[in-house]
Design a protein around this motif. Structure first.
Motif, PDB file in Angstrom:
ATOM      1  N   TYR A  61       0.829  -1.209   0.000  1.00  0.00           N
ATOM      2  CA  TYR A  61       0.000   0.000   0.000  1.00  0.00           C
ATOM      3  C   TYR A  61       0.859   1.253   0.000  1.00  0.00           C
ATOM      4  O   TYR A  61       0.503   2.249  -0.640  1.00  0.00           O
ATOM      5  CB  TYR A  61      -0.971   0.005   1.195  1.00  0.00           C
ATOM      6  N   ALA A  62       1.998   1.210   0.692  1.00  0.00           N
ATOM      7  CA  ALA A  62       2.859   2.390   0.718  1.00  0.00           C
ATOM      8  C   ALA A  62       3.390   2.682  -0.682  1.00  0.00           C
ATOM      9  O   ALA A  62       3.358   3.827  -1.152  1.00  0.00           O
ATOM     10  CB  ALA A  62       4.023   2.188   1.691  1.00  0.00           C
ATOM     11  N   ALA A  63       3.840   1.633  -1.366  1.00  0.00           N
ATOM     12  CA  ALA A  63       4.395   1.838  -2.716  1.00  0.00           C
ATOM     13  C   ALA A  63       3.313   2.335  -3.664  1.00  0.00           C
ATOM     14  O   ALA A  63       3.502   3.316  -4.398  1.00  0.00           O
ATOM     15  CB  ALA A  63       4.998   0.535  -3.238  1.00  0.00           C
ATOM     16  N   LEU A  64       2.139   1.673  -3.652  1.00  0.00           N
ATOM     17  CA  LEU A  64       1.077   2.077  -4.565  1.00  0.00           C
ATOM     18  C   LEU A  64       0.542   3.452  -4.205  1.00  0.00           C
ATOM     19  O   LEU A  64       0.177   4.247  -5.080  1.00  0.00           O
ATOM     20  CB  LEU A  64      -0.053   1.047  -4.563  1.00  0.00           C
ATOM     21  N   GLY A  65       0.516   3.751  -2.896  1.00  0.00           N
ATOM     22  CA  GLY A  65       0.052   5.065  -2.449  1.00  0.00           C
ATOM     23  C   GLY A  65       0.961   6.162  -2.963  1.00  0.00           C
ATOM     24  O   GLY A  65       0.485   7.168  -3.511  1.00  0.00           O
ATOM     25  N   SER A  66       2.282   5.966  -2.849  1.00  0.00           N
ATOM     26  CA  SER A  66       3.164   7.038  -3.337  1.00  0.00           C
ATOM     27  C   SER A  66       3.089   7.156  -4.848  1.00  0.00           C
ATOM     28  O   SER A  66       3.122   8.260  -5.385  1.00  0.00           O
ATOM     29  CB  SER A  66       4.628   6.859  -2.898  1.00  0.00           C
TER      30      SER A  66
END
Lengths: 281, 313
Positions: A17-22
């Motif tokens: 989620y962190a990667a896709l969020g950024s």
């Protein structure tokens, strides 16, 4: 994939989620900033530090663009060009795609290869002679020349795309129609074409997005606001009103709406067209 | 879809049956109908893309002044282009732009495609958002990034300036301008490679993973020996299409920087544009465009080769 223990799985999900969020932040930030700027009153646009959220909120820039700019005319031109090109490309592409899907004839493979070979032509090489031809034929600065040139660039992709769709429609249907007394064209129009609607939709949306976004051909083949599409209109508008930030941002946001809407509504068809156009051999 | 039954049925009406004319497979006479269906499309493409190339070649060997086409000057335009130090800068800029963009957009696209491959809550939303930049035009991309990077009103310039302690103007500084243009280009184009890769990932049968796992393959080996070989061709096609797309770029640098500062972002396409449509030197412009065309042909031949290899299976 595997079955990692609970804590690993949680970490994995957080990382995802962190990667896709950024990445999403990266994808949305430029669009957000134009929309936010377009909704701010002029006095809040050039602040340091920047105002992150439009407050107070105003629609005055949109009204200004609508009432006191040449852009509505460019908007209309873009719609006309898109419709004209879609009609011409679908008409040419459907017939050619059908011939390629259903018949074996001498010259078929060289002709298909010729269409495929257009991927290796940089637009700018042909743009100089096309400009000269347009001027000499008196077609410069007409909708017609833009529609013809746009169509020529879109036909190859659409032929390959529709050919793949027609190949997935069983031949027995054509043959049944022929036996029932349809002519060969009748079998195509009455039986095959209606079944290929998803393919036609995918092709239409690809062409629409391409024409709506095209800039460099239109920039050089138009000379007046009667024919300039929205991209070219925006380019000159920004050049001429370089300090009216709110108005420019509103114009840009308004230009984005149709493609974003078309994409949101027809995302699956769009992706289908894109992938088929690139990889169907 | 084509089954043995279909073949049999196809042969059926070709016999002595009366009535409708059977499809073309019956003889050479039948070629006229499909040719007639195909010719309008081919004619338009030939008139607008292939014939102009012939004209461009002719122009590139001639003296021109606006619409007047003069005498034959041999290779003079090509020599002038090669001798001009600006041309070296243009070529260097094009290569920096092309490979710089590829180096960022391809790993980004592959990584995101792998993250989006398996179902999880929110996947559809992320996918939609991440594809969005691809439908934004080059012109708008340039405008949006110009505003984002603008030292006057841009949050990106603000954040960078706060971090660096001095005023940062990415697109105005000759040393960073190209990076700014590349970033905008990556933003618009990575979704294309991502969509194609994602589509290829979805075609890998689960059984392959199961079999590999039974054989004791770990996460890396699964990627190395199952995932990657299955998406290799598609990824290569995306790479080639993007390479051509990047190499021919005009719009982004034209609108973002106009080729400046001090020609640091003037790529080859932009040079052609300037020579042909600002200075109206059609002969010289055509010569440079043909040099670009030669590069395109080489890259495209690889593309066609990959497509051929792909359709064999």
């Amino acid at each position: 994939m595997e079955q990692p223990r609970g804590r690993w799985r949680a970490l994995h999900a957080i990382g995802r989620y962190a990667a896709l969020g950024s990445a999403s932040l990266f994808a949305l930030a430029p669009i957000y900033w134009a929309v936010a700027t377009s909704l701010k009153p002029e006095s809040k646009i050039l602040t340091y530090p920047p105002q992150w959220w439009p407050d107070p909120f105003t629609l005055e820039h949109y009204l200004n663009v609508l009432m006191q700019s040449p852009l509505p005319r460019n908007y209309l031109n873009s719609i006309l060009l898109a419709l004209g090109t879609i009609l011409l490309v679908l008409c040419l592409g459907a017939h050619a795609g059908y011939a390629a899907a259903r018949y074996n004839f001498r010259g078929k493979n060289p002709l298909l290869f010729l269409l495929l070979a257009t991927v290796m032509i940089p637009g700018i090489v042909t743009l100089i002679p096309v400009y000269l031809m347009a001027v000499q034929l008196g077609l410069h600065d007409t909708h017609l020349v833009l529609i013809l040139v746009f169509s020529a660039w879109q036909v190859p992709t659409v032929v390959w795309l529709l050919r793949a769709f027609f190949e997935n429609i069983p031949r027995e249907l054509d043959e049944a129609a022929l036996i029932d007394g349809c002519s060969r064209l009748g079998a195509f129009y009455r039986v095959v074409l209606p079944l290929a609607q998803p393919g036609l939709a995918a092709a239409a949306i690809l062409v629409f997005v391409w024409v709506w976004n095209e800039f460099i051909i239109a920039l050089n083949l138009t000379a007046s606001n009667k024919t300039r599409p929205l991209t070219v209109g925006l380019f000159f508008f920004v050049g001429e009103s370089s300090i009216e930030w709110g108005k420019m941002a509103a114009a840009a946001a308004a230009a984005l709406i149709p493609v974003i809407l078309a994409f949101a509504l027809l995302q699956r068809r769009f992706i289908q067209g894109l992938t088929a156009g690139a990889t169907k051999g | 879809m084509s089954t043995p039954g279909a073949t049999a049925a196809r042969r059926g009406p070709c016999g002595a049956k009366e009535g409708p004319v059977p499809p073309a497979r019956c003889g050479p006479a039948g070629s006229a109908f499909p040719l007639a269906l195909m010719l309008p499309a081919v004619l338009l493409v030939v008139c607008v893309t292939f014939l102009p190339i012939v004209r461009a070649v002719s122009l590139s060997f001639r003296d021109t002044s606006y619409l007047k086409v003069g005498g034959f000057v041999g290779l003079r335009h090509f020599q002038a282009f090669l001798r001009d130090p600006l041309s070296r800068q243009n070529l260097l800029n094009s290569l920096t732009f092309t490979f710089g963009s590829l180096a960022v957009s391809l790993p980004l696209a592959l990584g995101l495609a792998l993250l989006l491959h398996r179902p999880f809550p929110g996947r559809g939303m992320f996918r939609t958002v991440l594809i969005l930049p691809w439908v934004v035009s080059q012109l708008l991309t340039a405008l949006l990034w110009r505003w984002l990077d603008s030292p006057l009103l841009g949050p990106a310039a603000y954040i960078l300036s706060e971090l660096a302690g001095t005023r940062v103007d990415i697109l105005g500084d000759p040393n960073t301008a190209m990076a700014g243009v590349i970033l905008a280009n990556v933003w618009r184009s990575f979704p294309y490679a991502m969509i194609l890769t994602l589509a290829a990932l979805q075609t890998i049968p689960d059984e392959l993973y199961e079999a590999a796992r039974i054989d004791g393959a770990g996460r890396w080996n699964l990627f190395r020996f199952v995932t990657f070989p299955m998406i290799q061709n598609t990824f290569l096609i995306a790479t080639i299409i993007l390479t051509i797309h990047y190499f021919n770029m005009i719009e982004l640098p034209l609108v973002l920087t106009g080729g400046g500062p001090v020609n640091r972002t003037e790529v080859l396409g932009l040079r052609v544009y300037r020579e042909a449509f600002v200075l109206f030197k059609f002969g010289f412009g055509s010569a440079i465009a043909l040099v670009m065309f030669a590069v395109n042909i080489v890259v495209s031949l690889v593309y066609i080769k990959v497509l051929r290899a792909e359709s064999r299976y």
